[in-house]
Design an enzyme around this catalytic site. Sequence first.
Site, PDB file in Angstrom:
ATOM      1  N   ASP A  54       0.773  -1.353  -0.042  1.00  4.91           N
ATOM      2  CA  ASP A  54      -0.042   0.008   0.128  1.00  4.91           C
ATOM      3  C   ASP A  54       1.020   1.315   0.008  1.00  4.91           C
ATOM      4  OD1 ASP A  54      -1.878   2.025   0.360  1.00  4.91           O
ATOM      5  OD2 ASP A  54      -2.686   1.269   2.208  1.00  4.91           O
ATOM      6  N   PHE A  55       1.427   1.566  -1.128  1.00  8.88           N
ATOM      7  CA  PHE A  55       2.073   2.904  -1.181  1.00  8.88           C
ATOM      8  C   PHE A  55       1.427   3.928  -1.893  1.00  8.88           C
ATOM      9  CE2 PHE A  55       6.020  -0.382  -1.396  1.00  8.88           C
ATOM     10  CZ  PHE A  55       6.410   0.203  -0.159  1.00  8.88           C
ATOM     11  N   LYS A  56       0.223   3.745  -2.150  1.00 12.66           N
ATOM     12  CA  LYS A  56      -0.728   4.806  -2.716  1.00 12.66           C
ATOM     13  C   LYS A  56       0.093   5.647  -3.687  1.00 12.66           C
ATOM     14  CE  LYS A  56      -4.021   4.854   0.990  1.00 12.66           C
ATOM     15  NZ  LYS A  56      -3.103   4.198   2.044  1.00 12.66           N
TER      16      LYS A  56
ATOM     17  N   ASP B 285       2.434   9.566  -8.741  1.00 10.21           N
ATOM     18  CA  ASP B 285       3.286  10.463  -9.316  1.00 10.21           C
ATOM     19  C   ASP B 285       3.171  10.381 -10.745  1.00 10.21           C
ATOM     20  OD1 ASP B 285       5.995  11.802  -9.517  1.00 10.21           O
ATOM     21  OD2 ASP B 285       6.288  11.008  -7.500  1.00 10.21           O
TER      22      ASP B 285
ATOM     23  N   VAL C   8     -12.846  -0.940   8.483  1.00 10.55           N
ATOM     24  CA  VAL C   8     -13.543  -1.794   9.298  1.00 10.55           C
ATOM     25  C   VAL C   8     -12.957  -1.691  10.832  1.00 10.55           C
ATOM     26  CG1 VAL C   8     -13.926  -4.187   9.978  1.00 10.55           C
ATOM     27  CG2 VAL C   8     -14.601  -3.102   7.682  1.00 10.55           C
TER      28      VAL C   8
ATOM     29  N   GLY D 244     -14.790   2.616  12.421  1.00 10.22           N
ATOM     30  CA  GLY D 244     -16.139   2.542  12.589  1.00 10.22           C
ATOM     31  C   GLY D 244     -16.929   1.910  11.763  1.00 10.22           C
TER      32      GLY D 244
ATOM     33  N   LYS E  23     -18.206  -1.843   9.672  1.00  8.04           N
ATOM     34  CA  LYS E  23     -18.751  -3.051  10.216  1.00  8.04           C
ATOM     35  C   LYS E  23     -18.341  -3.841   9.007  1.00  8.04           C
ATOM     36  CE  LYS E  23     -22.409  -5.262  12.465  1.00  8.04           C
ATOM     37  NZ  LYS E  23     -21.415  -6.244  12.967  1.00  8.04           N
TER      38      LYS E  23
HETATM   39  P1  XMP Z   1      -7.409   0.405  10.310  1.00  9.10           P
HETATM   40  O1  XMP Z   1      -6.328   0.382  11.361  1.00  9.10           O
HETATM   41  O2  XMP Z   1      -7.862   1.772  10.382  1.00  9.10           O
HETATM   42  O3  XMP Z   1      -6.361   0.333   9.114  1.00  9.10           O
HETATM   43  O4  XMP Z   1      -8.136  -0.782  10.347  1.00  9.10           O
HETATM   44  C1  XMP Z   1      -6.641   0.629   7.630  1.00  9.10           C
HETATM   45  C2  XMP Z   1      -5.515   0.334   6.829  1.00  9.10           C
HETATM   46  O5  XMP Z   1      -5.961   0.804   5.560  1.00  9.10           O
HETATM   47  C3  XMP Z   1      -5.352   1.959   5.072  1.00  9.10           C
HETATM   48  N1  XMP Z   1      -6.499   2.831   4.473  1.00  9.10           N
HETATM   49  C4  XMP Z   1      -6.747   3.045   3.346  1.00  9.10           C
HETATM   50  N2  XMP Z   1      -5.936   2.683   2.327  1.00  9.10           N
HETATM   51  N3  XMP Z   1      -7.459   3.944   0.704  1.00  9.10           N
HETATM   52  C5  XMP Z   1      -6.549   3.055   1.132  1.00  9.10           C
HETATM   53  O6  XMP Z   1      -5.784   2.632  -0.151  1.00  9.10           O
HETATM   54  C6  XMP Z   1      -8.440   4.369   2.024  1.00  9.10           C
HETATM   55  O7  XMP Z   1      -9.532   4.984   1.855  1.00  9.10           O
HETATM   56  C7  XMP Z   1      -7.848   3.897   2.924  1.00  9.10           C
HETATM   57  N4  XMP Z   1      -8.494   3.815   4.525  1.00  9.10           N
HETATM   58  C8  XMP Z   1      -7.270   3.364   5.251  1.00  9.10           C
HETATM   59  C9  XMP Z   1      -4.717   2.463   6.163  1.00  9.10           C
HETATM   60  O8  XMP Z   1      -3.514   3.138   5.728  1.00  9.10           O
HETATM   61  C10 XMP Z   1      -4.418   1.332   7.185  1.00  9.10           C
HETATM   62  O9  XMP Z   1      -3.303   0.457   6.570  1.00  9.10           O
END
Ligand code: XMP
Length: 220
Positions: free
Chosen positions: A60-62, A65, A172, A176, A178
């Site tokens: 997950d490097f989003k 660029d 999830v 918040g 589910k």
């Molecule tokens: P939590 O601890 O909130 O972690 O369960 C969530 C994980 O997902 C990533 N994250 C996202 N990644 N789009 C993404 O590409 C999103 O909308 C998004 N929301 C959360 C977050 O970095 C973590 O690793």
Amino acid sequence: MERNTCMILALDVTEREEALKIAENVREFVDAIKVGYPLILATGLDIIRELARFAPVIADFKVADIPNTNRLICEQVFKAGADAVIVQGFTGRDSLDACIEVASKYGKDVFVVSEMSHPGGAEFLQSAAEAIAKMAVEAGAFGLVAPATRPERVKEIRKIIGDRLTIISPGVGAQGGKASDVISAGADWVIVGRSIYKAESPKEAACEIAEEIQAELRGK
Ligand code: XMP
């Protein structure tokens, strides 16, 4: 990526030993492990190959660029052993094409962020989400990232893409959302981080969410 438990672990811890221990403990409940900047910056890129012993790894490097830089980043990600990479869609078609081109060369997958799960995700990105989803279909991505915190948006996005792309959905538990709601809204996988890796027993926490998902799927 095979769909069995419909759950992906977001492994945002920063210690190598802890990451490996959690991955080993929860492997039976997850279809993939998502790693990002926290773990990789703390431990190095080799952690991808170490975790790949337990489950396919999504980087997950989003990636966001210009095409040439995206290409260079994706090369490193796939050479390191990742099965998929998460990239931003807002940078446009040429940047996305560059990622998909490299992924195809390695026989790997690209997930495109359409709309983010946190409150700020609704500020700018939400208005572009549907166009990004359509672009991801046309470009031949494997899937989209859509917010578990807004199951109604997952439903909307599923309507747009039909069954041409998969949906992975973070948000999830700690944020918040589910699991059963987002699976019923049309997500293929939920992504769960803190609710598992911060739990007293990550294994029990993962098992509980996996059971909730299976109950939802059986009810369909
Ligand atoms: P939590 O601890 O909130 O972690 O369960 C969530 C994980 O997902 C990533 N994250 C996202 N990644 N789009 C993404 O590409 C999103 O909308 C998004 N929301 C959360 C977050 O970095 C973590 O690793």
